[in-house]
Scaffold this active site. Structure first.
Site: not given
Ligand SMILES: C[S@@+](CC[C@H](N)C(=O)[O-])C[C@H]1O[C@@H](n2cnc3c(N)ncnc32)[C@H](O)[C@@H]1O
Length: 449
Positions: A227, A248, A360
Site C-alpha cells: 500500500d 491509492k 484518516m
C-alpha cells in the site's frame, strides 16, 4: 610465595590406587576413585563396611611402605603419624599422595568439583581452606546452567568444520559463541509453503517497528503487493520479490479492491509466496478482512501477521498513552474520512469519558470537532494531531478541541498521514528528556507541551 600448583585431570581407570585408612574420610575418596574406575586397595586395621564394599582389595593391618609398590597414586586418610609414613613411602617411590585434611603430608590436592556432563570445573585453595573451596563450589554450581552439558556436544560437533576450514584458534571462540546462542535462541520461523498468502502489518512506518515474523515473510516472499503508506525501508526487506504498488495515490487511478483480491489468489495459485503488505495492522481500517474472506472463498491458504497499528503507535511515539491510569480508562478508534462513518459513532460516545483516536480524519478535522462540540465535548478538551509518526518529518500539534477547525498544517507536511487524538491524554507528553530520538515536532508544535 609458594610455587603454584598444576591443575590436572588424571585418568585412573584400571590403575591401582592405595588408600590408607578405613574410616569416614577414606570412604569419600574410595567412592570417588571407584567411580573413576580406579582399582582401589585399602590398607587399614579397621575398615568400614561401605569402604570395603567399594574396594578391589582389602589389607586389614597397619600400613607398610611396601603397600605402595606398583601403585600410581596414594591417598592418606589416617592419623597424621600414619599419613607422614605414607608421604615418605610415596616420596621414595615417586608416587603422588593426597592426604585427606592433612595438607602438610600431601603432594596432590583434590578439588571441589562442579560437573555438567563432560564439562568439569575444579576449585582449589591449595589445600589451605577446604571450607572456602566448598563455598566456591556451591557458588559455581548455582551459576552454571544444566545446558552446559549440551554445549560440550555442540562445541565438539563444530570442531571438524573448523579444522577443515583452518579457522585460527582466536576466531573459534566467537564462532562457538554464535553457535551456542543459536542453540538457545528462539527456534527459527517455520517457512510458509509456496502458494501461500501472508497478510502482513507493516506498522506505522519505521522498519524497526515491523514484527520479526513480518520481516521473515518479506525475506522469503516471491511477490509483495503493498500500500501507499508502506515505507521503502520495509519494502527493502523483500529483496527477491516482485513488488507491486496497489495502494491509492492522490490524482492517480488506483487498483480496485476486487482486482487486488484477484491478484492475490492468482499469485498464490501460481505457487508464489505472497505478502500483502499494509501499513499499521491489516485488520484496522486496512481491508485485510475482505482479503481474508476472498482468500478463504478461493481456497487459498493464508495467515495474518498483525502489525503495530498507528492508532496506538502514532500517539505513543508522540508521548501520548491512549489509556492512562486516572485519566482515561478506554479508547475508541474511529475512521474519520466521511461524516457518514464517524458521525453515528461520535454521537454514541458520552463526552469526555474516553480517549478518541481518529484515523484518516485530518481532512475532516473541522467536521469532527464540530460534531464533538455539538455532542457536548468541552471546548477545552485537549487534542493532538500526529503527522507522519515514526518518519523523519514527524510533526505533532497539540491544542484544544476548539482550535482544531482553524488548525493550519505545515505546508511541507500536508502529504503525511495523520492520527488525531481527542481527550485528556492528548495533553500528556511522556517522552524521556534523555531521548536521543530526533524530535523536530517539538519545535513546530503550535503549543509547547
Ligand atoms: C487506511 S488507514 C490504515 C490504518 C492502518 N491499518 C493501521 O492500523 O495503522 C490509514 C491511516 O492510518 C493513519 N496512519 C498511518 N500511518 C501513520 C503515521 N505514520 N502517522 C500517523 N498516522 C498514520 C492515518 O490516520 C492514516 O490516514
Amino acid at each position: 610465595m609458594k610455587a603454584p600448583l598444576v591443575p590436572l585431570f588424571v585418568k585412573l581407570a584400571g590403575r591401582e590406587v592405595v588408600v590408607v585408612g578405613g574410616g569416614a574420610m577414606a570412604a569419600v575418596r574410595v567412592r570417588q576413585l571407584a567411580e573413576a574406575g580406579a582399582r582401589v586397595k585399602v590398607v587399614a586395621p579397621q575398615i568400614r563396611e561401605e569402604v570395603a564394599g567399594l574396594a578391589a582389595e582389602l589389607v586389614r593391618r597397619p600400613f607398610r611402605g611396601g603397600d605402595l609398590d606398583g601403585a600410581w597414586f596414594a591417598v592418606a586418610a589416617a592419623t597424621p603419624e600414619v599419613n607422614r609414613d605414607v608421604a615418605w613411602a610415596a616420596e621414595a617411590r615417586r608416587i603422588l599422595v593426597n592426604a585427606v585434611d592433612d595438607p602438610e603430608h600431601a603432594t596432590a590436592y583434590t578439588a571441589g568439583v562442579v560437573r555438567r556432563g563432560d564439562a568439569t570445573v575444579a576449585i582449589s585453595t591449595a589445600g589451605r581452606a577446604p571450607a572456602l573451596a566448598g563455598l566456591l563450589r556451591e557458588a559455581v554450581d548455582a551459576l552454571l546452567p544444566p545446558e552446559v552439558a549440551g554445549w560440550v556436544d555442540a562445541a565438539e560437533a563444530e570442531r571438524p568444520a573448523w579444522k577443515a576450514a583452518r579457522v585460527p584458534l582466536a576466531a573459534r571462540r566467537g564462532r562457538l559463541l554464535r553457535a551456542l546462542n543459536a542453540l538457545h535462541g528462539e527456534p527459527p520461523e517455520a517457512p510458509v509453503p509456496p502458494g501461500f498468502v501472508s497478510l502482513v502489518g507493516a506498522g506505522p512506518g519505521d522498519a524497526g517497528l515491523l514484527t520479526r515474523r513480518g520481516a521473515e515473510r518479506l525475506r522469503t516472499a516471491d511477490v509483495v503487493l503493498y500500500d501507499a503508506l508502506v515505507d521503502p525501508a520495509v519494502l527493502a526487506l523483500a529483496p527477491s520479490a516482485h513488488r507491486f504498488h496497489v495502494g491509492k495515490r492522490a490524482g492517480r487511478p488506483s487498483v480496485s479492491q476486487r482486482a487486488i483480491e484477484r491478484l492475490l489468489v492468482r499469485a498464490a495459485r501460481a505457487g508464489k509466496r505472497v505478502v500483502r503488505l499494509k501499513c499499521g495492522d491489516p485488520f484496522v481500517f486496512g481491508r485485510g478482512g475482505e482479503e481474508a474472506l476472498a482468500l478463504a472463498a478461493a481456497g487459498v491458504p493464508f495467515e495474518v501477521v498483525p502489525g503495530v497499528s498507528s492508532a496506538v503507535a502514532a500517539p505513543a511515539l508522540a508521548g501520548i498513552p491512549v489509556t492512562h491510569r486516572g485519566t482515561s480508562a478506554a479508547f475508541a478508534v474511529v475512521a474519520g474520512h466521511a461524516e457518514a462513518s464517524y458521525g453515528p459513532v461520535l454521537d454514541g460516545l458520552a463526552p469526555g469519558t474516553l480517549s478518541l483516536v481518529v484515523l484518516m480524519g485530518v481532512g475532516e478535522r473541522a467536521g469532527i470537532a464540530a460534531r464533538l462540540r455539538a455532542r457536548g465535548w468541552a471546548a477545552e478538551t485537549p487534542a493532538a494531531l500526529v503527522l507522519g509518526a515514526s518518519g523523519e518529518l514527524v510533526h505533532t500539534w497539540r491544542g484544544r478541541l476548539a482550535d482544531l477547525p482553524g488548525l493550519a498544517l505545515p505546508p511541507d507536511r500536508t502529504h503525511l498521514p495523520g492520527t488525531l487524538v481527542v481527550g485528556a491524554v492528548a495533553a500528556l507528553s511522556l517522552r524521556s528528556p534523555h531521548s536521543t530520538e530526533a524530535q523536530p515536532a517539538a519545535r513546530a508544535d503550535a503549543r509547547p507541551t
